[in-house]
Design a protein around this motif. Sequence first.
Motif, PDB file in Angstrom:
ATOM      1  N   LEU A 105       8.946  11.338  -4.212  1.00  0.00           N
ATOM      2  CA  LEU A 105       8.605  12.712  -2.668  1.00  0.00           C
ATOM      3  C   LEU A 105       8.458  11.952  -1.411  1.00  0.00           C
ATOM      4  O   LEU A 105       8.991  10.833  -0.930  1.00  0.00           O
ATOM      5  CB  LEU A 105       6.396  12.820  -2.681  1.00  0.00           C
ATOM      6  CG  LEU A 105       5.866  11.266  -2.605  1.00  0.00           C
ATOM      7  CD1 LEU A 105       5.620  11.004  -1.314  1.00  0.00           C
ATOM      8  CD2 LEU A 105       4.630  11.392  -3.742  1.00  0.00           C
ATOM      9  N   ASN A 106       8.269  13.300  -0.196  1.00  0.00           N
ATOM     10  CA  ASN A 106       8.548  12.986   1.110  1.00  0.00           C
ATOM     11  C   ASN A 106       7.117  12.650   1.669  1.00  0.00           C
ATOM     12  O   ASN A 106       6.928  14.344   2.010  1.00  0.00           O
ATOM     13  CB  ASN A 106       9.303  13.727   1.653  1.00  0.00           C
ATOM     14  CG  ASN A 106      11.099  13.983   0.751  1.00  0.00           C
ATOM     15  OD1 ASN A 106      10.708  12.725   0.236  1.00  0.00           O
ATOM     16  ND2 ASN A 106      11.822  14.524   0.979  1.00  0.00           N
ATOM     17  N   ALA A 107       7.051  12.124   2.206  1.00  0.00           N
ATOM     18  CA  ALA A 107       5.474  11.707   2.652  1.00  0.00           C
ATOM     19  C   ALA A 107       5.788  11.573   4.398  1.00  0.00           C
ATOM     20  O   ALA A 107       6.078  11.108   5.131  1.00  0.00           O
ATOM     21  CB  ALA A 107       5.183  10.224   2.380  1.00  0.00           C
ATOM     22  N   GLN A 108       4.624  12.472   5.212  1.00  0.00           N
ATOM     23  CA  GLN A 108       4.607  12.525   6.551  1.00  0.00           C
ATOM     24  C   GLN A 108       3.767  11.161   6.325  1.00  0.00           C
ATOM     25  O   GLN A 108       3.278  10.718   6.116  1.00  0.00           O
ATOM     26  CB  GLN A 108       3.287  13.069   6.521  1.00  0.00           C
ATOM     27  CG  GLN A 108       4.042  15.052   7.038  1.00  0.00           C
ATOM     28  CD  GLN A 108       3.142  16.004   7.418  1.00  0.00           C
ATOM     29  OE1 GLN A 108       1.750  15.891   7.945  1.00  0.00           O
ATOM     30  NE2 GLN A 108       3.525  17.136   6.546  1.00  0.00           N
ATOM     31  N   THR A 109       4.408  10.530   7.377  1.00  0.00           N
ATOM     32  CA  THR A 109       4.189   9.120   8.396  1.00  0.00           C
ATOM     33  C   THR A 109       1.806   8.836   8.249  1.00  0.00           C
ATOM     34  O   THR A 109       2.433   8.100   7.680  1.00  0.00           O
ATOM     35  CB  THR A 109       5.156   8.923   9.186  1.00  0.00           C
ATOM     36  OG1 THR A 109       4.486   9.907  10.080  1.00  0.00           O
ATOM     37  CG2 THR A 109       6.431   9.073   9.038  1.00  0.00           C
ATOM     38  N   HIS A 110       1.685   9.773   8.381  1.00  0.00           N
ATOM     39  CA  HIS A 110       0.391   9.261   8.519  1.00  0.00           C
ATOM     40  C   HIS A 110      -0.573   9.621   6.909  1.00  0.00           C
ATOM     41  O   HIS A 110      -1.253   8.498   6.981  1.00  0.00           O
ATOM     42  CB  HIS A 110      -0.452  10.373   9.334  1.00  0.00           C
ATOM     43  CG  HIS A 110      -0.586  11.948   8.918  1.00  0.00           C
ATOM     44  ND1 HIS A 110      -1.413  12.121   7.797  1.00  0.00           N
ATOM     45  CD2 HIS A 110       0.170  12.877   8.772  1.00  0.00           C
ATOM     46  CE1 HIS A 110      -1.120  13.572   7.373  1.00  0.00           C
ATOM     47  NE2 HIS A 110       0.424  14.052   7.813  1.00  0.00           N
ATOM     48  N   ALA A 111       0.649  10.009   5.964  1.00  0.00           N
ATOM     49  CA  ALA A 111      -0.247   9.938   4.410  1.00  0.00           C
ATOM     50  C   ALA A 111       0.544   9.002   4.027  1.00  0.00           C
ATOM     51  O   ALA A 111       0.346   8.444   2.834  1.00  0.00           O
ATOM     52  CB  ALA A 111       0.503  11.664   3.440  1.00  0.00           C
ATOM     53  N   ILE A 112       1.478   7.800   4.188  1.00  0.00           N
ATOM     54  CA  ILE A 112       2.020   6.827   3.824  1.00  0.00           C
ATOM     55  C   ILE A 112       1.102   6.287   2.796  1.00  0.00           C
ATOM     56  O   ILE A 112       0.728   5.219   2.074  1.00  0.00           O
ATOM     57  CB  ILE A 112       2.932   5.907   4.507  1.00  0.00           C
ATOM     58  CG1 ILE A 112       4.224   7.276   4.507  1.00  0.00           C
ATOM     59  CG2 ILE A 112       3.077   4.754   3.617  1.00  0.00           C
ATOM     60  CD1 ILE A 112       4.782   6.560   4.983  1.00  0.00           C
TER      61      ILE A 112
END
Length: 141
Positions: A105-112
């Motif tokens: 997946l490609n995660a938005q950095t705040h959701a890591i």
Amino acid sequence: MKVKTVASQKELEDAYFVRKTVFIHEQNVPEEEEIDQYENEAAHFVLYNSEDYPIGAGRFRTLDGNGKVERICVLSNSRVKGAGKAIMDHIEEYAKEKGIKKLKLNAQTHAIPFYEKLGYDTVSEEFLDAGIPHKSMEKKI
């Protein structure tokens, strides 16, 4: 809460409602980037609250034998209540049924941190997608 694998036009519309609310209206992603050319080949998922109101969504595709988890989102008033984890757990079970061994997946950095708690590892440097910082992540299942 219950997650459904989309099996009707209404469920698909419910998933799109959540995605458009979160990504287009809240995060200002252009609609043509959010609703893209992969919609018809993807499996879609929608999360309903106890009143059967759509509060979360996601989609899944198979690429090169791996699972690609995409468009995971939860309405702002339903976050931090296990909603995101419910969607991810359902997608992971779906992937296992399809014989998939690795999810990406490609995660938005705040959701890591959310994805790390679910067992995902960061495998890329930061990049922009729709003007939002992301990192690629993977998990063996």
